[in-house]
Structure formats: C-alpha cells, structure tokens
Design an enzyme around this catalytic site. Structure first.
Site, PDB file in Angstrom:
ATOM      1  N   LYS A  86       0.866  -1.214   0.060  1.00 41.99           N
ATOM      2  CA  LYS A  86      -0.047   0.118  -0.030  1.00 41.99           C
ATOM      3  C   LYS A  86       0.965   1.224   0.066  1.00 41.99           C
ATOM      4  O   LYS A  86       2.227   1.213   0.437  1.00 41.99           O
ATOM      5  CB  LYS A  86      -0.940  -0.066   1.273  1.00 41.99           C
TER       6      LYS A  86
ATOM      7  N   HIS B  77      -1.793  -5.024  -4.104  1.00 41.64           N
ATOM      8  CA  HIS B  77      -2.582  -4.412  -3.768  1.00 41.64           C
ATOM      9  C   HIS B  77      -2.038  -3.262  -2.720  1.00 41.64           C
ATOM     10  O   HIS B  77      -1.397  -3.526  -1.781  1.00 41.64           O
ATOM     11  CB  HIS B  77      -3.582  -5.464  -3.081  1.00 41.64           C
TER      12      HIS B  77
ATOM     13  N   ASN C 141      -8.231   1.299  -5.322  1.00 42.96           N
ATOM     14  CA  ASN C 141      -9.172   0.630  -4.391  1.00 42.96           C
ATOM     15  C   ASN C 141     -10.283   1.348  -3.863  1.00 42.96           C
ATOM     16  O   ASN C 141     -10.172   2.732  -3.464  1.00 42.96           O
ATOM     17  CB  ASN C 141      -8.182   0.000  -3.383  1.00 42.96           C
ATOM     18  N   GLU C 142     -11.463   1.060  -4.000  1.00 45.83           N
ATOM     19  CA  GLU C 142     -12.764   1.522  -3.155  1.00 45.83           C
ATOM     20  C   GLU C 142     -12.983   3.102  -3.524  1.00 45.83           C
ATOM     21  O   GLU C 142     -13.186   3.695  -2.615  1.00 45.83           O
ATOM     22  CB  GLU C 142     -12.568   1.217  -1.810  1.00 45.83           C
TER      23      GLU C 142
ATOM     24  N   GLU D 223     -10.630 -10.542  -2.674  1.00 46.52           N
ATOM     25  CA  GLU D 223     -10.302 -10.654  -1.237  1.00 46.52           C
ATOM     26  C   GLU D 223     -11.566 -11.415  -0.479  1.00 46.52           C
ATOM     27  O   GLU D 223     -11.894 -11.245   0.468  1.00 46.52           O
ATOM     28  CB  GLU D 223     -10.578  -9.230  -0.399  1.00 46.52           C
TER      29      GLU D 223
ATOM     30  N   TRP E 179      -8.828 -13.609   1.644  1.00 52.75           N
ATOM     31  CA  TRP E 179      -8.333 -12.591   2.205  1.00 52.75           C
ATOM     32  C   TRP E 179      -7.532 -13.082   3.831  1.00 52.75           C
ATOM     33  O   TRP E 179      -7.786 -12.874   4.738  1.00 52.75           O
ATOM     34  CB  TRP E 179      -9.179 -11.594   2.529  1.00 52.75           C
TER      35      TRP E 179
HETATM   36  O1  G3I Z   1       2.409  -3.991  10.695  1.00 48.67           O
HETATM   37  C1  G3I Z   1       1.962  -2.795  11.864  1.00 48.67           C
HETATM   38  C2  G3I Z   1       2.694  -2.939  13.095  1.00 48.67           C
HETATM   39  O2  G3I Z   1       4.195  -2.879  13.123  1.00 48.67           O
HETATM   40  C3  G3I Z   1       2.158  -2.157  14.002  1.00 48.67           C
HETATM   41  O3  G3I Z   1       2.804  -2.594  15.426  1.00 48.67           O
HETATM   42  C4  G3I Z   1       0.631  -2.205  14.180  1.00 48.67           C
HETATM   43  C5  G3I Z   1       0.258  -1.196  15.109  1.00 48.67           C
HETATM   44  O4  G3I Z   1      -0.963  -0.801  14.774  1.00 48.67           O
HETATM   45  O5  G3I Z   1       0.267  -1.904  12.916  1.00 48.67           O
HETATM   46  C6  G3I Z   1       0.437  -2.887  11.841  1.00 48.67           C
HETATM   47  O6  G3I Z   1       0.022  -2.460  10.611  1.00 48.67           O
HETATM   48  C7  G3I Z   1      -1.347  -2.891  10.605  1.00 48.67           C
HETATM   49  C8  G3I Z   1      -1.650  -3.561   9.365  1.00 48.67           C
HETATM   50  O7  G3I Z   1      -3.121  -3.809   8.883  1.00 48.67           O
HETATM   51  C9  G3I Z   1      -0.852  -4.954   9.214  1.00 48.67           C
HETATM   52  O8  G3I Z   1      -1.189  -5.770   8.448  1.00 48.67           O
HETATM   53  C10 G3I Z   1      -2.129  -1.607  10.491  1.00 48.67           C
HETATM   54  O9  G3I Z   1      -2.256  -0.890  11.847  1.00 48.67           O
HETATM   55  C11 G3I Z   1      -3.708  -1.858   9.981  1.00 48.67           C
HETATM   56  O10 G3I Z   1      -4.353  -0.597   9.801  1.00 48.67           O
HETATM   57  C12 G3I Z   1      -3.802  -2.670   9.153  1.00 48.67           C
HETATM   58  O11 G3I Z   1      -5.040  -2.952   8.647  1.00 48.67           O
HETATM   59  C13 G3I Z   1      -5.259  -3.499   7.260  1.00 48.67           C
HETATM   60  C14 G3I Z   1      -6.392  -2.621   6.571  1.00 48.67           C
HETATM   61  O12 G3I Z   1      -6.691  -3.199   5.227  1.00 48.67           O
HETATM   62  C15 G3I Z   1      -6.000  -1.034   6.580  1.00 48.67           C
HETATM   63  O13 G3I Z   1      -4.912  -1.209   5.477  1.00 48.67           O
HETATM   64  C16 G3I Z   1      -5.751  -4.754   7.484  1.00 48.67           C
HETATM   65  O14 G3I Z   1      -4.690  -5.753   7.882  1.00 48.67           O
HETATM   66  C17 G3I Z   1      -6.507  -5.426   6.021  1.00 48.67           C
HETATM   67  O15 G3I Z   1      -6.759  -6.798   6.044  1.00 48.67           O
HETATM   68  C18 G3I Z   1      -7.260  -4.466   5.397  1.00 48.67           C
HETATM   69  O16 G3I Z   1      -7.779  -4.941   3.987  1.00 48.67           O
HETATM   70  C19 G3I Z   1      -8.685  -4.144   3.546  1.00 48.67           C
HETATM   71  C20 G3I Z   1      -8.125  -3.909   1.994  1.00 48.67           C
HETATM   72  O17 G3I Z   1      -6.974  -3.288   1.886  1.00 48.67           O
HETATM   73  C21 G3I Z   1      -8.968  -3.140   1.138  1.00 48.67           C
HETATM   74  N1  G3I Z   1     -10.486  -4.095   1.097  1.00 48.67           N
HETATM   75  C22 G3I Z   1     -11.088  -4.103   2.749  1.00 48.67           C
HETATM   76  C23 G3I Z   1     -10.089  -4.914   3.390  1.00 48.67           C
HETATM   77  C24 G3I Z   1     -10.374  -5.250   5.069  1.00 48.67           C
HETATM   78  O18 G3I Z   1     -10.455  -4.045   5.575  1.00 48.67           O
END
Ligand code: G3I
Length: 393
Positions: A111, A144, A194-195, A300, A349
C-alpha cells in the site's frame, strides 16, 4: 444463466435482496448491511456440502482435505491468499501457502503508506520479501494497491501537501512509476485504485478526488499502463457483486477508459461476504462484467458467519458446513459466470481463521471464522466446498 450444481434462487428474490442492499451504506470491513443478509442461525441448518463419507480417510482429524488434491491443482486459474510479511516465517502458515496457493497478494505491504511513508522515501523491503517468497515457490504476485481512495490510509505528507491538480498529479505519477518499475516483471497485476466508489455509484471523498477531480481514477490507470505495459490493471472494490449502481458505474468507467484509449483490464470483486448472499446475483454481476471483455478477479474473498453480533459465537459443524456450501456456490458462480479467458483468479483474504483481519484489531464482537483453514491451519468445510467446485463435484 443457471448454475451447475448450487441451489438456484428466483430472480424476484435476487432483485429484492439487491434492492435491500442499496437501502443503506456500510464499510468494507464490517458491512452491517451484509450481515443483515446472514440467515437466522436455524438449528436445523443441516443441508450439507458433501456427505461425511466423502471425507478423505487419510485426512488428519478435523481436516477436510481431499487426498491427492490441492487448491492450486484443482483450478485452471490462480488461487491466491493475502499475506502479511511478518507471518511468512511462521509454520504451518508458510507450508500451507506453498502447498495450496499459486498467487500471493498482501493485506498491507504494497500500500501507498507502506511503500512511500515519507515523500521520496521508498521502503520496499517487506514487499520484496513477499515477492521473493512467491518466486521461490513458483507463485504469481498481485499488487494491492497503488491508490486507495481513503484519506485514512494515505500518508500524512500527501494529505498535507501544498498545491493543486498539477502537484498531486506529479505525486501520483511518481508513486505509480517508481513502485511499478521496481516490481516490473515480478508483480503481474495491480489494484490501481481501491474502493473509489460509494454503494450508490458516486465517488468516495478523498484527497485525490478533491485535488484532481473525478479524472484522478483514469489518470492513475494511464500512469500505471505507462509504467508497466505488461501488468494487468484492476479497479478493486467491495459489493459490486450485488450488481447495483456501484457495478454499473465501474462498467461505465471502463467504457470511458476504452473511449480514451486508457488501459483498464478488469474489476477486482473483493467478495467480503456473508452466508446469506445470493450466488445467483453474484453470477449475474460476473456475466455483466465479462460481457465488457473485462478480467474478473475475486480479490479478497471471505465468508463471515457471525450474525447480529451474538455475545458468544462458536463455529458449529452446521455453520461450518453452511459456509462450505456458500464458498462452493460462489466459486461455481465464478466458473459459470466468467469465460475462461477472463478468469484472473480467486484470492482469499488470509490463510487461517486466526489470520483474518476480523480477528485482529477489531472488537471481540466482530471476531469470526471466515477463511478456508482453521486457526490451526486444518482444511475446513469451507476448503472442501471451495475445492469441490474446482473439481466439478
Ligand atoms: O504492521 C504494523 C505493526 O508494525 C504495528 O505495530 C501495528 C500497530 O497498529 O500496525 C501494523 O499495521 C497494521 C496492518 O494492518 C498490518 O497488516 C495497520 O495498523 C492496520 O491498519 C492494517 O489494517 C489493514 C487494513 O486493510 C488497512 O490497511 C488490514 O490488515 C487489511 O486486512 C485491510 O484490508 C482491506 C483491503 O486493503 C481493502 N479491502 C478491505 C480490506 C479489509 O478491511
């Protein structure tokens, strides 16, 4: 177009569900609207995907593998999973990926805010590790996402950047060119945007829209096409599968891209869905999309089971079987609704239930069991339903 195999639903019911869907809005992650489609958990939910005696006798206890079969061998198109860099060193996470999947996506590592956290500072290490894992295991990689139309995941330096359309076009072009040239030949497809749309088919408010206008979307596709002419380019979103205004708008955008000579290869249907979704309606959406000559990627996929946020929530066998049946219906809808040459593949996903974003960072009331493998990476009924569709059973 009737399914081969899954139960069919009459058109009026499908239309009623489609209509109901557009009565309110929801977020991608916790679509309360979609949950309203989940069936009442009836005790007699006994309709099964396959009879127990179909189970592979060699399956380890509580696993629904099929002897001699894996997901990637059961289908003519890639079966993907979204990974998180930090998990690739874990087992049996890594061995399950190697055995079952033929494409990787990533929940976050590709991202914008992860790859260019500061202006001009590109951090590719984690995404490179995912690419290396894929290359070592003969897997494709789907990127993605280049631009997510959401200020909440756009780096602060972009949100606070001075200037107007010209400056933001330069930021967008530099990001897309730098990232896609870095991964050229290694990442074979991208979610370019995206979205971008609301359920009603309008544009989601975000910095790129505010600065560049509605044309930002096709501008991103133009830059992506210039940066890597070999990569397939997708618009990715949730709930187009219901065939409503959002899907219709994307199909109009695809027509506009064609008229302008901008490459727009396909649609990513996220398919964060629930038990009650009507696979007939999904298939009709695939048919409409494929009729435009667009590639279709289920990008996903997960099937959530929790309904109306009960205080406690266990994965009963009947719910698990119902989930397997729903996975099977949707995969059949894809196989039947999308011509082979437009089947870009299906990506789930995550791998095991404990990896699911439902179970990370969200309140306990959202925790769920939406994926193909259990928390200890045993194949669930969901896996069995998914693979049976591939085997034409
Ligand atoms: O990796 C960091 C970690 O180092 C840190 O300590 C921690 C503290 O919050 O954050 C970690 O990163 C997180 C990341 O996921 C890890 O994979 C982010 O905070 C968190 O916001 C992030 O959330 C992701 C979200 O998108 C926002 O980007 C979810 O994993 C992911 O499953 C979700 O995926 C989205 C798709 O991109 C678009 N479609 C919907 C889907 C579900 O919401």
């Amino acid at each position: 177009m009737a399914f081969t195999n899954p139960t069919t639903t009459n058109k009026f019911k499908a239309a009623a569900i489609a209509l109901a869907l557009f009565a309110s809005s929801f977020t991608a992650c916790k679509s309360s609207m979609e949950e309203d489609l989940a069936p009442e958990q009836s005790a007699d939910q006994t309709e099964t995907v396959v009879s127990a005696n179909d189970l592979d006798p060699t399956s380890e206890k509580g696993s629904y593998h099929l002897k001699g079969h894996t997901l990637k061998k059961a289908f003519s198109f890639p079966i993907g999973a979204a990974v998180v860099y930090e998990r690739l060193k874990n087992e049996p996470y890594a061995s399950t990926l190697k055995k079952e999947f033929s494409r990787l996506s990533s929940e976050s590592n590709f991202k914008f805010h992860m790859l260019q956290p500061k202006e001009g500072v590109f951090t590719f290490a984690k995404a490179d590790s995912i690419v290396a894992f894929a290359q070592q295991n003969n897997m494709q990689v789907h990127g993605h996402t280049l631009i997510w139309a959401l200020d909440g995941v756009t780096p602060k330096w972009v949100l606070e950047h001075k200037g107007g359309a010209k400056e933001f076009e330069a930021i967008m072009k530099n990001h897309i060119y730098t990232v896609m040239k870095h991964f050229k030949g290694k990442v074979t497809s991208w979610d370019v945007v995206n979205e971008a749309l609301t359920p009603g088919g309008g544009y989601v408010d975000n910095i790129w829209l505010r600065k560049m206008g509605e044309g930002y979307l096709l501008k991103a596709f133009q830059f992506a096409s210039e940066a890597d002419p070999s990569a397939k380019l997708f618009a990715n979103d949730y709930s187009q599968e219901y065939g409503g205004k959002k899907l219709s708008k994307y199909l109009r955008i695809a027509d506009e891209a064609k008229a302008k000579g901008i490459r727009f290869d396909g649609l990513g249907f996220q398919m964060h869905t629930v038990l009650r979704v009507d696979a007939n309606m999904i298939q009709q959406s695939f048919v409409r999309t494929a009729a435009k000559g667009l590639l279709v990627h289920i990008s996903e996929m997960d099937v959530a089971l929790r309904y109306q946020k009960p205080k406690t929530f266990d994965l009963t066998d009947s719910l698990s079987r119902a989930q397997g049946k729903k996975y099977k219906e949707i995969v059949y809808a894809y196989i039947n609704g999308v011509p082979k040459h437009l089947q870009w593949g299906i990506t789930t996903w995550g791998v095991g239930d404990k990896d699911s974003y439902f179970n990370r960072g969200y309140a306990e009331s959202n925790h769920d069991y939406p994926l193909l493998f259990s928390k200890d990476y045993k194949a669930k009924w969901a896996y069995r339903g998914f693979i049976e569709a591939g085997l034409g059973r």
